[in-house]
Write a protein that holds these residues in place. Structure first.
Motif, PDB file in Angstrom:
ATOM      1  N   VAL A  86       0.842  -1.204   0.000  1.00 29.31           N
ATOM      2  CA  VAL A  86       0.000   0.000   0.000  1.00 29.31           C
ATOM      3  C   VAL A  86       0.872   1.248   0.000  1.00 29.31           C
ATOM      4  N   ALA A  87       1.906   1.273   0.862  1.00 29.33           N
ATOM      5  CA  ALA A  87       2.803   2.430   0.913  1.00 29.33           C
ATOM      6  C   ALA A  87       3.506   2.627  -0.421  1.00 29.33           C
ATOM      7  N   PHE A  88       3.935   1.525  -1.026  1.00 26.39           N
ATOM      8  CA  PHE A  88       4.618   1.607  -2.320  1.00 26.39           C
ATOM      9  C   PHE A  88       3.681   2.169  -3.391  1.00 26.39           C
ATOM     10  N   ALA A  89       2.439   1.669  -3.425  1.00 23.64           N
ATOM     11  CA  ALA A  89       1.483   2.123  -4.442  1.00 23.64           C
ATOM     12  C   ALA A  89       1.118   3.587  -4.248  1.00 23.64           C
ATOM     13  N   MET A  90       0.868   3.988  -3.004  1.00 23.24           N
ATOM     14  CA  MET A  90       0.483   5.378  -2.745  1.00 23.24           C
ATOM     15  C   MET A  90       1.660   6.327  -2.977  1.00 23.24           C
ATOM     16  N   GLY A  91       2.864   5.898  -2.569  1.00 25.93           N
ATOM     17  CA  GLY A  91       4.050   6.709  -2.837  1.00 25.93           C
ATOM     18  C   GLY A  91       4.320   6.851  -4.320  1.00 25.93           C
ATOM     19  N   THR A  92       4.015   5.807  -5.081  1.00 24.37           N
ATOM     20  CA  THR A  92       4.182   5.869  -6.532  1.00 24.37           C
ATOM     21  C   THR A  92       3.234   6.885  -7.149  1.00 24.37           C
ATOM     22  N   ALA A 147       6.898  19.815   1.588  1.00 23.18           N
ATOM     23  CA  ALA A 147       5.598  19.487   2.168  1.00 23.18           C
ATOM     24  C   ALA A 147       5.057  18.176   1.604  1.00 23.18           C
ATOM     25  N   THR A 148       5.312  17.928   0.319  1.00 23.12           N
ATOM     26  CA  THR A 148       4.866  16.673  -0.291  1.00 23.12           C
ATOM     27  C   THR A 148       5.595  15.483   0.313  1.00 23.12           C
ATOM     28  N   LEU A 149       6.893  15.619   0.561  1.00 21.94           N
ATOM     29  CA  LEU A 149       7.638  14.548   1.219  1.00 21.94           C
ATOM     30  C   LEU A 149       7.083  14.272   2.616  1.00 21.94           C
ATOM     31  N   TRP A 150       6.716  15.329   3.310  1.00 21.43           N
ATOM     32  CA  TRP A 150       6.129  15.193   4.648  1.00 21.43           C
ATOM     33  C   TRP A 150       4.831  14.391   4.561  1.00 21.43           C
ATOM     34  N   CYS A 151       4.031  14.695   3.548  1.00 20.89           N
ATOM     35  CA  CYS A 151       2.774  13.967   3.359  1.00 20.89           C
ATOM     36  C   CYS A 151       3.029  12.520   2.938  1.00 20.89           C
ATOM     37  N   SER A 152       4.047  12.280   2.126  1.00 18.65           N
ATOM     38  CA  SER A 152       4.384  10.914   1.738  1.00 18.65           C
ATOM     39  C   SER A 152       4.761  10.085   2.961  1.00 18.65           C
ATOM     40  N   ALA A 153       5.480  10.700   3.893  1.00 17.13           N
ATOM     41  CA  ALA A 153       5.812   9.999   5.136  1.00 17.13           C
ATOM     42  C   ALA A 153       4.548   9.683   5.927  1.00 17.13           C
ATOM     43  N   ALA A 154       3.596  10.615   5.936  1.00 18.33           N
ATOM     44  CA  ALA A 154       2.332  10.370   6.636  1.00 18.33           C
ATOM     45  C   ALA A 154       1.560   9.232   5.974  1.00 18.33           C
ATOM     46  N   VAL A 155       1.588   9.190   4.642  1.00 17.64           N
ATOM     47  CA  VAL A 155       0.927   8.097   3.910  1.00 17.64           C
ATOM     48  C   VAL A 155       1.546   6.756   4.300  1.00 17.64           C
ATOM     49  N   GLY A 156       2.872   6.699   4.332  1.00 20.49           N
ATOM     50  CA  GLY A 156       3.552   5.473   4.712  1.00 20.49           C
ATOM     51  C   GLY A 156       3.291   5.085   6.155  1.00 20.49           C
ATOM     52  N   ALA A 210      -7.151   2.457   4.652  1.00 19.71           N
ATOM     53  CA  ALA A 210      -8.130   3.380   4.082  1.00 19.71           C
ATOM     54  C   ALA A 210      -7.688   4.825   4.260  1.00 19.71           C
ATOM     55  N   GLN A 211      -7.133   5.123   5.448  1.00 19.18           N
ATOM     56  CA  GLN A 211      -6.657   6.489   5.687  1.00 19.18           C
ATOM     57  C   GLN A 211      -5.465   6.817   4.797  1.00 19.18           C
ATOM     58  N   SER A 212      -4.633   5.831   4.535  1.00 20.22           N
ATOM     59  CA  SER A 212      -3.482   6.043   3.654  1.00 20.22           C
ATOM     60  C   SER A 212      -3.935   6.387   2.243  1.00 20.22           C
ATOM     61  N   VAL A 213      -4.927   5.641   1.745  1.00 22.66           N
ATOM     62  CA  VAL A 213      -5.456   5.912   0.405  1.00 22.66           C
ATOM     63  C   VAL A 213      -6.131   7.271   0.360  1.00 22.66           C
ATOM     64  N   LEU A 214      -6.909   7.590   1.404  1.00 22.01           N
ATOM     65  CA  LEU A 214      -7.611   8.879   1.442  1.00 22.01           C
ATOM     66  C   LEU A 214      -6.621  10.045   1.462  1.00 22.01           C
ATOM     67  N   LEU A 215      -5.573   9.922   2.269  1.00 20.48           N
ATOM     68  CA  LEU A 215      -4.573  10.984   2.338  1.00 20.48           C
ATOM     69  C   LEU A 215      -3.879  11.158   0.999  1.00 20.48           C
ATOM     70  N   ALA A 235      -5.160  10.665  -1.920  1.00 19.48           N
ATOM     71  CA  ALA A 235      -6.086  11.391  -2.792  1.00 19.48           C
ATOM     72  C   ALA A 235      -6.054  12.884  -2.500  1.00 19.48           C
ATOM     73  N   PHE A 236      -5.978  13.249  -1.230  1.00 19.37           N
ATOM     74  CA  PHE A 236      -5.932  14.666  -0.881  1.00 19.37           C
ATOM     75  C   PHE A 236      -4.607  15.307  -1.292  1.00 19.37           C
ATOM     76  N   VAL A 237      -3.505  14.579  -1.152  1.00 19.96           N
ATOM     77  CA  VAL A 237      -2.202  15.115  -1.581  1.00 19.96           C
ATOM     78  C   VAL A 237      -2.198  15.375  -3.082  1.00 19.96           C
ATOM     79  N   LEU A 238      -2.696  14.416  -3.841  1.00 24.88           N
ATOM     80  CA  LEU A 238      -2.768  14.588  -5.294  1.00 24.88           C
ATOM     81  C   LEU A 238      -3.687  15.745  -5.663  1.00 24.88           C
ATOM     82  N   ALA A 239      -4.794  15.858  -4.953  1.00 28.35           N
ATOM     83  CA  ALA A 239      -5.717  16.976  -5.224  1.00 28.35           C
ATOM     84  C   ALA A 239      -5.050  18.314  -4.923  1.00 28.35           C
ATOM     85  N   GLY A 240      -4.284  18.357  -3.826  1.00 28.58           N
ATOM     86  CA  GLY A 240      -3.605  19.606  -3.483  1.00 28.58           C
ATOM     87  C   GLY A 240      -2.561  20.008  -4.495  1.00 28.58           C
TER      88      GLY A 240
END
Length: 238
Positions: A21-27, A101-110, A119-124, A126-131
């Motif tokens: 999940v972390a790998f996919a979201m980080g990608t 800031a994006t790196l900070w969010c990537s760490a939060a996703v992981g 679910a929270q990782s996927v949701l976050l 989506a919000f990072v990409l939207a931002g």
């Protein structure tokens, strides 16, 4: 062997799912950054996400939720040092804040993935990409929008060229005049000129001003004794 004794299929599969999940979201986050040719691109965001994921996942397995909370705190502070490395100052401009800031969010996703909050990782994500994508048109529109100088916060400076010998006395008068005009002073710096005169540079505290009032204050400064000339300057606030 300790490895065989400690190995549990259920825990191993849980870790595998978290890392996937972390790998996919980080990608997803890194691909958008790579497409825009940012300093921290695809691989950096993926590594940050899976690294944070593994630290939190390991703490979850070793110490439970309490240990994971402590590790998350270290991840948050540690990623700050990594983010600082991508922030660069070029003259009056600062670049890399959004990348950090994006790196900070990537760490939060992981970290979410490592804590089994998939679910929270996927949701976050989506919000990072939207931002980073959906807000770009809004940013462009705000940058193009007409605005008055009075409506923007900036750093203003007032310079007065003084004849030799009058700088010390005028410094106090300059400060008093600007304070009376409700322009708080941050610092006044004297600088010697080649012709023997002295330039007093007063930097005002970041504020929004009325240009007409600042013009009037500069006119009064020009009429002070021993003042050769006086002007004001404006620069964008940090």
């Amino acid at each position: 062997m300790p490895f065989i004794e400690s190995f549990q299929t259920h825990d191993f599969l849980a870790t595998l799912v978290s890392l996937l999940v972390a790998f996919a979201m980080g990608t997803l986050i890194g691909a958008e950054r790579q497409y825009r040719q940012r300093t921290a691109g695809l691989r950096t965001n993926v590594l940050v996400a899976i690294g944070a994921c593994q630290f939190v996942d390991m703490a979850m397995h070793l110490s439970g939720p309490d240990g994971a909370v402590r590790v998350v705190a270290y991840v948050v502070s540690g990623i700050g040092f990594l983010g600082a490395g991508v922030i660069m100052k070029e003259g009056a401009n600062i670049r890399g804040l959004n990348t950090a800031a994006t790196l900070w969010c990537s760490a939060a996703v992981g970290a979410c993935a490592g804590a089994d909050l998939v679910a929270q990782s996927v949701l976050l994500t989506a919000f990072v990409l939207a931002g980073n994508t959906m807000l770009r048109p809004l940013v462009s529109a705000l940058e193009r929008a007409p605005r008055s100088e009075e409506a923007t916060e900036a750093t203003y400076g007032v310079s007065a060229v003084v004849r030799a010998g009058g700088a010390t006395e005028l410094q106090g008068k300059l400060s008093a005049l600007l304070e009376a005009a409700h322009f708080p002073i941050d610092i006044i710096e004297p600088q010697d000129r080649t012709d023997g005169s002295v330039e007093l540079r007063a930097t005002l505290v970041n504020t929004s001003v009325r240009i007409a009032e600042l013009d009037a204050a500069v006119v009064r400064i020009r009429h002070l004794p021993n003042v050769v000339s006086a002007t004001w300057t404006r620069s964008a606030a940090d």
